[in-house]
Motif scaffolding. Structure first.
Motif, PDB file in Angstrom:
ATOM      1  N   LEU A 158      -1.539   5.784   7.783  1.00  0.00           N
ATOM      2  CA  LEU A 158      -2.623   5.726   6.800  1.00  0.00           C
ATOM      3  C   LEU A 158      -2.612   4.412   6.030  1.00  0.00           C
ATOM      4  O   LEU A 158      -3.676   3.852   5.723  1.00  0.00           O
ATOM      5  N   SER A 159      -1.428   3.910   5.721  1.00  0.00           N
ATOM      6  CA  SER A 159      -1.341   2.641   4.996  1.00  0.00           C
ATOM      7  C   SER A 159      -1.858   1.489   5.855  1.00  0.00           C
ATOM      8  O   SER A 159      -2.562   0.600   5.363  1.00  0.00           O
ATOM      9  N   LEU A 210      -4.073   1.752   8.301  1.00  0.00           N
ATOM     10  CA  LEU A 210      -5.526   1.919   8.384  1.00  0.00           C
ATOM     11  C   LEU A 210      -6.202   1.459   7.097  1.00  0.00           C
ATOM     12  O   LEU A 210      -7.285   0.852   7.140  1.00  0.00           O
ATOM     13  N   TYR A 211      -5.577   1.741   5.972  1.00  0.00           N
ATOM     14  CA  TYR A 211      -6.146   1.295   4.693  1.00  0.00           C
ATOM     15  C   TYR A 211      -6.222  -0.225   4.628  1.00  0.00           C
ATOM     16  O   TYR A 211      -7.237  -0.797   4.203  1.00  0.00           O
ATOM     17  N   VAL A 212      -5.149  -0.899   5.045  1.00  0.00           N
ATOM     18  CA  VAL A 212      -5.119  -2.363   4.997  1.00  0.00           C
ATOM     19  C   VAL A 212      -6.191  -2.954   5.903  1.00  0.00           C
ATOM     20  O   VAL A 212      -6.901  -3.901   5.526  1.00  0.00           O
ATOM     21  N   LEU A 251     -10.097  -0.545   4.780  1.00  0.00           N
ATOM     22  CA  LEU A 251     -10.633  -0.290   3.448  1.00  0.00           C
ATOM     23  C   LEU A 251     -10.297  -1.358   2.410  1.00  0.00           C
ATOM     24  O   LEU A 251     -11.047  -1.534   1.455  1.00  0.00           O
ATOM     25  N   SER A 252      -9.202  -2.052   2.583  1.00  0.00           N
ATOM     26  CA  SER A 252      -8.809  -3.029   1.574  1.00  0.00           C
ATOM     27  C   SER A 252      -9.576  -4.340   1.765  1.00  0.00           C
ATOM     28  O   SER A 252     -10.237  -4.556   2.785  1.00  0.00           O
ATOM     29  N   ALA A 311       0.824  -1.218   0.000  1.00  0.00           N
ATOM     30  CA  ALA A 311       0.000   0.000   0.000  1.00  0.00           C
ATOM     31  C   ALA A 311       0.854   1.263   0.000  1.00  0.00           C
ATOM     32  O   ALA A 311       0.403   2.330  -0.438  1.00  0.00           O
TER      33      ALA A 311
END
Length: 291
Positions: free
Chosen positions: A125-126, A128-130, A133-134, A87
């Protein structure tokens, strides 16, 4: 792809040593750019990952904060960090490119504190994205945890995609510079344009020569990986060696795309630090001075 835990530990250890060796090699100027500061943060993250995976593997029956540690957690941690590394790839490229652009064009110079803040924010942020959101789903073998000797590892193709995209941009910039040479004309303004085009062309060709002279072997390796469709384990995708190559490639792209040759006469103190490519140009701008 299933990879033995011993191979994962060996790969992480070698990557960790390489990261710190490159940090030490660039220690005099590593904090002068965003990519340098991020390289330090990556070395720290890889060290923590290596120590954590080693501890989990050696003490599979231990406890931490009331949680029983098993070898399942080794695979889970490697998969999560691999996704976080994947990410991070494109955001790092974009931010490093902008940092180089502002530095080379002398519009703005990011401080080390700002680079450190942005690096930390990227990691958060990466992650949290994993998690939020991913569509990431861990893959764990359905066997007793004592019998786990290998982990399922995700592959990443982003390194090849990024390298291919940036090299295409670099090639387009070089092709554009080669097409700038105008036909001879007695008119003064057209003669001036031709002189500038020739200087620009010589400048771009030397930029390409400096970059390829340093990273030709690395490009051959990337080409082989691309042709053979070899997958790169996600936990090894983001490394100090890759960031060093990316630094030189982004500098070359920005120099070819936005910097006129006439700026050479002002000195190149604004070129971002690069421990592998020596960005020095030897041609004269006398033709522009006469014009």
């Amino acid at each position: 792809m299933n990879v033995p835990i011993a191979s994962i530990l060996r790969g992480l250890g070698e990557k960790c040593l390489l990261n710190w060796a490159l940090v030490f090699f660039q220690r005099k100027h590593i904090c002068r750019s965003f990519l340098g500061v991020f390289s330090v943060s990556l070395a720290v993250a890889d060290t923590l990952l290596t120590l954590s995976v080693t501890a989990l593997h050696l003490q599979a029956e231990g406890h931490l904060l009331g949680l029983k540690l098993t070898r399942y957690h080794v695979c889970l941690l490697v998969q999560i960090l691999g996704e976080v590394y994947s990410a991070l790839q494109w955001p790092v490229v974009v931010l490093a490119g902008l940092d180089h652009f502002f530095s080379i064009t002398r519009r703005w110079q990011a401080s080390s504190r700002l680079s450190l803040f942005v690096s930390g924010l990227l990691w958060i942020l990466s992650a949290l994205y994993v998690f939020l959101l991913s569509d990431f789903r861990p893959v764990i073998e359905e066997v007793f945890h004592i019998q786990i000797h290998q982990c399922w590892v995700f592959h990443t193709s982003q390194i090849l995609h990024i390298a291919t995209s940036l090299l295409l941009i670099l090639g387009c910039a070089a092709l554009h510079a080669g097409c700038l040479t105008l036909k001879h004309s007695p008119l003064k303004d057209q003669t001036t344009d031709q002189s500038r085009a020739l200087s620009r062309r010589s400048y771009v060709l030397q930029t390409l020569h400096i970059f390829l002279n340093t990273w030709a072997l690395f490009l051959v390796i990337l080409a082989v990986l691309l042709l053979l469709l070899v997958g790169i384990p996600a936990y090894l995708g983001l490394s100090g060696a890759w960031l060093c190559f990316l630094n030189s490639l982004l500098i070359a792209v920005v120099l070819c795309a936005v910097c006129p040759a006439s700026q050479l006469g002002q000195g190149w103190g604004a070129v971002p630090p690069d421990s592998f490519c020596e960005w020095r140009f030897t041609f004269s701008l006398a033709s522009e001075d006469r014009a």
